[in-house]
Design an enzyme around this catalytic site. Structure first.
Site, mmCIF file in Angstrom:
data_model
loop_
_atom_site.group_PDB
_atom_site.id
_atom_site.type_symbol
_atom_site.label_atom_id
_atom_site.label_comp_id
_atom_site.label_asym_id
_atom_site.label_seq_id
_atom_site.Cartn_x
_atom_site.Cartn_y
_atom_site.Cartn_z
ATOM 1 N N ASP A 485 -2.920 8.818 0.989
ATOM 2 C CA ASP A 485 -2.798 7.458 0.457
ATOM 3 C C ASP A 485 -2.720 7.452 -1.069
ATOM 4 O OD1 ASP A 485 -2.702 4.703 0.596
ATOM 5 O OD2 ASP A 485 -4.434 4.537 1.917
ATOM 6 N N ASP A 555 0.937 -2.283 5.071
ATOM 7 C CA ASP A 555 -0.389 -2.665 5.553
ATOM 8 C C ASP A 555 -0.302 -3.929 6.388
ATOM 9 O OD1 ASP A 555 -1.764 -0.562 4.554
ATOM 10 O OD2 ASP A 555 -2.792 -1.652 2.947
HETATM 11 C C1 GLA Z 1 -4.724 1.504 2.043
HETATM 12 C C2 GLA Z 1 -3.914 1.881 3.249
HETATM 13 C C3 GLA Z 1 -4.621 1.440 4.496
HETATM 14 C C4 GLA Z 1 -5.978 2.081 4.547
HETATM 15 C C5 GLA Z 1 -6.766 1.758 3.290
HETATM 16 C C6 GLA Z 1 -8.055 2.537 3.214
HETATM 17 O O1 GLA Z 1 -4.786 0.130 1.891
HETATM 18 O O2 GLA Z 1 -2.631 1.346 3.166
HETATM 19 O O3 GLA Z 1 -3.872 1.759 5.638
HETATM 20 O O4 GLA Z 1 -5.843 3.460 4.699
HETATM 21 O O5 GLA Z 1 -6.028 2.060 2.125
HETATM 22 O O6 GLA Z 1 -8.751 2.274 2.072
#
Ligand code: GLA
Length: 820
Positions: A485, A555
């Protein structure tokens, strides 16, 4: 193929396209043509080249009067500063004396294997396309020299015949004694004859990636750029340029993309002379790169494609290119496992017990991979701390990631883990020990994003530390999957301890450092399936896809919103690169309630998984999930690697484009999403309709396929539909012999035991009928007529249609013939 005619005409051909340029009389590199394949023999150069008999009024005229031309009214392979080409240049170099005027002229050419160009990228730590092992593909290297002999400009062209793609990149070599500075070096330039162009680019923000935007450009300049340090969710580097009337299936469309993950800029610009200049490359606002004597600077690789078969043609080219020449490694064509991710199931509130319960449910449902998302390390109970401290949180995981992973694997699942290696929280042991490792100007207060700072990957010691930390995490957890990420945009660009004159290197040097780390870890752990992520799609690009075969697309897991997002990705990226999960209803980003069947339909168009608390689901939903998992496994190969086609909305994109010249279509296109994924041999296909908004008494919808074999015979049927009786509200009384109070005890009780049967679609037809006429589906419910011949088609409903070839028995056929 690369043809060189009379040592000065360069003709690059792919299966359906030609790209032609020539050396002008003064050594200039002039672009002549890019488009549908042509034959340039019989002195084609003479026909294609622009003729000059006099200068254009106030235009600057090139200095050799015998071979006069006006630089701002020519098509160039690369445009420069200072000699009369007034459009944005492809290169801007500041020479020793502070001047920026540049005159690069032809010196030599060389035909080479694509693998040799790959070596140049490797040396520069840049990701790149590649041809299959053995490197059959050919590339062209053109060397230009600056007239003052202080620099060379090398242009690379890699020709990918199979997908009608030509990639380009440029390199400046400092051949003088003094240091020069690169302020701009585009990866590709395409000058074309045009006086109007429709530009399609993809914009958005967090949870709203890849919204398709169209602009009709008739003058001036269009710019698509990202300035946040990532390729960004604001403006993806993939852009299309089309003749205004181009439709999904017809018309000339060009597309560019960039194998790069940092700040980028794409532009389309009209000078004064019915010529459009297209550029793509690193955003020049974020490039200031001193080049010492003997050093060189190589641009990222730009990707160019053309199709005269509309947007569908371009998407076919792009999908093939990404699959064949960008994605690599073990997972290139390996079927991706069905996963359960813990994020929307538990967020930071994880513990070994909770995760194991979830994993057990996942295994019972037939899923294959369990992914532990954020919250497992340091003192990570929210997003305010611990990034950088990649040691086990023993309160949550008493047996550490090693113990958890062993238990998950004992359930028959693969184990996956979340990391965010590029980041550090101020509240972390890492930052307390190495405050100078953060990208941060020590003379200013630092602006944080999601309470975190970015580690300075331009520093060798930081890269080495992260490679060793990540190696330890991957080894300790024996993981099969990693979600990598990156959750904030850049600010305060500054490399602590660096020289003032080198600070302009940081945005690009960071990305090169990132690639070095990704390369080291993907090489060291070739079995791991890596998934990129940057708050969803904040870094969805060909650079990341050169290391990681898939990226978390957004997301936003809401099925309806996802249709728009996935539609956007589908123009430039194959569905095997964007992952999509079924999440809870109401959805956590939009609070919209959607049926599980709809969430399945939408998520199964991408790399499929789940991200919800299975332990709290009612048994009937668990039963449905088990069925979905079965269906997906059966269809997985086709769904992940088949040919993906957009079929258009209610008023199809096609017909709307025809009437509107290609405008106003996006909104209508997304109220009803119709797609199809067809197996490579055209024997099977899955069709989809997702209805975002019901239009009453719009009774009849057809499903017209694309990509089936006209000659083949197919069975077309729908996935069985069952309705929750509560969806009928008090209309349930039309069917019930006794009165049922809406949402009352009886209503809920009946709903538990009695599902209503949905419509049946069941047809046998030739591919030619399905492709050209389409199936007329059952009538939709509009206040009356509920039954098995009616499609109950409320907001957020979806349908999946299985289309399978019926193999005709040749013996039976000939027996039938004889009877006649
Ligand atoms: C980001 C990612 C999510 C999740 C969060 C965790 O927002 O896109 O899918 O993994 O971080 O903190």
């Amino acid at each position: 193929m690369i043809d060189i005619i009379n040592e000065n005409l360069f003709h690059l051909t792919t299966s359906e396209t030609s790209y032609v340029f020539t050396v002008g009389n003064n050594g200039e590199l002039l672009h002549l043509y890019y488009g549908q394949k042509i034959d340039v023999s019989a002195n084609g150069r003479n026909a294609l080249i622009q003729k000059w008999s006099h200068g254009n009024a106030c235009s600057v005229v090139s200095d050799d009067s015998r071979h006069m031309l006006c630089p701002d009214d020519e098509k160039w392979e690369m445009g420069f500063m200072g000699k009369g080409d007034l459009r944005s240049p492809a290169a801007e170099v500041i020479w020793k004396n502070g001047g920026t005027t540049a005159e690069f002229v032809f010196e030599s050419y060389e035909i080479m294997d694509i693998s040799e160009v790959c070596d140049a990228f490797k040396k520069a730590s840049l990701p790149h396309s590649y041809d299959e092992e053995g490197g059959k593909g050919k590339a062209l290297k053109i060397t230009l020299k600056e007239k003052t002999e202080c620099a060379k400009l090398i242009l690379y062209y890699c020709v990918y015949d199979d997908c009608d793609v030509i990639t380009r990149s440029s390199e400046i070599v400092n051949c003088g004694q003094a240091t020069i500075k690169i302020n701009n070096l585009a990866s590709l330039q395409l000058d074309m004859d045009a006086d109007v162009i429709k530009v399609t680019s993809f914009h958005g923000d967090w949870a709203r990636e890849m919204e398709k935007c169209d602009v009709l450009l008739t003058g001036g300049k269009f710019v698509n750029e990202s300035r946040g340090g990532n390729s960004s969710n604001h403006s993806n580097p993939f852009v299309m340029y089309a003749e205004p009337g181009a439709t999904e299936s017809a018309g000339e469309v060009y597309a560019t993309n960039l194998v790069y993950s940092g700040n980028h800029r794409e532009s389309a610009e009209f000078g004064g002379h019915a010529k459009c200049r297209i550029l793509t490359g690193i955003d020049p606002d974020f490039l200031s790169w001193p080049l010492k004597k003997g050093e060189s600077f190589l641009s990222p690789e730009g990707v160019l494609s053309f199709s005269d078969k509309g947007y569908r043609g371009i998407s076919r080219n792009e999908h093939k290119f990404v699959r064949e020449h960008i994605v690599r490694g073990e997972w290139k064509y390996k079927e991706r496992p069905i996963l359960l991710n813990s994020w929307e199931a538990a967020y930071f509130k994880i513990s070994e017990g909770k995760l194991l319960k979830l994993a057990k449910e996942a295994a019972d449902c037939g899923m294959e991979l369990f992914v532990m998302d954020d919250g497992w390390f340091g003192k990570r109970d929210d997003d305010k701390s611990s990034l950088g401290d990649w040691y086990d949180n023993k309160e949550k995981l008493p047996n550490g990631i090693k113990g958890l992973s062993e238990k998950i694997k004992a359930l028959g699942l693969m184990f996956g883990i979340w990391v965010e290696p590029e980041m550090v929280n101020a509240d972390s042991d890492l930052y307390r020990t190495h405050p100078d490792w953060a990208v941060k100007d020590p003379d200013r207060d630092h602006a944080e994003g999601r309470d975190q700072m970015i580690l300075d990957f331009s520093k060798r010691e930081v890269r080495e530390y992260i490679i060793s930390q990540m190696s330890d995490v991957f080894e300790r957890s024996n993981c099969d999957y990693v979600k990598w990420d990156m959750n904030r945009n850049f600010s305060d660009f500054f490399s602590q301890g660096g020289k003032a004159e080198d600070q302009g290197k940081l945005p690009h040097a960071y990305i090169l450092g990132l690639y070095e780390v990704m390369e080291a870890l993907t090489q060291k752990f070739p079995h791991i399936l890596f998934e990129g992520c940057a708050s969803g799609g904040n870094r969805f690009d060909l650079g990341i896809l050169s290391y990681f075969p898939q990226i978390w697309a957004s997301d936003d897991t809401d099925a309806v919103a996802r249709c728009t997002i996935q539609n956007g990705y589908s123009y430039g990226y194959p569905q095997s690169t964007w992952s999509a999960h079924i999440s809870a209803s109401p959805n956590h980003q939009t609070l919209r309630r959607t049926p599980l069947a709809t969430r399945f339909a939408v998520a199964s168009m991408g790399v499929f998984g789940y991200e919800l608390n299975l332990c709290d689901l009612p048994s009937e939903e668990i039963k449905e999930i088990k069925e979905e998992v079965e269906i997906y496994k059966k269809w997985r190969k086709i769904l992940q690697f088949g040919d993906f086609y957009r079929l258009g909305g209610r008023v199809t994109q096609e017909s709307f484009d025809r009437y509107s010249g290609g405008f106003l279509s996006a909104r209508l296109d997304t109220t009803l999403t119709r797609n199809i994924i067809v197996s490579k041999d055209k024997s099977e296909a899955m069709g989809y309709i997702v209805n975002a908004e019901i239009h009453p008494n719009y009774s009849h919808t057809s499903f017209r396929t694309v990509g089936l074999d006209d000659e083949k015979l197919y069975h077309f049927c729908n996935r069985e539909v069952k309705y929750d009786i509560r969806r009928m509200g008090d209309l349930v009384n039309m069917l019930s012999p006794i009165h049922i109070k809406q949402d009352g005890v009886l209503h809920n009780l009946v709903a538990r035991f009695k599902k209503l049967d949905g419509e049946t679609e069941d047809y046998v037809a030739r591919g030619s009928l399905l492709n050209n006429a389409g199936v007329n589906l059952t009538q939709t419910f509009a206040g009356s007529g509920f039954g098995e011949n009616t499609r109950l088609y409320a907001d957020f409903e979806a349908r999946m249609y299985e289309i399978c070839e019926i193999r005709e028995d040749p013996l039976e056929e000939s027996a039938d013939d004889q009877k006649k």
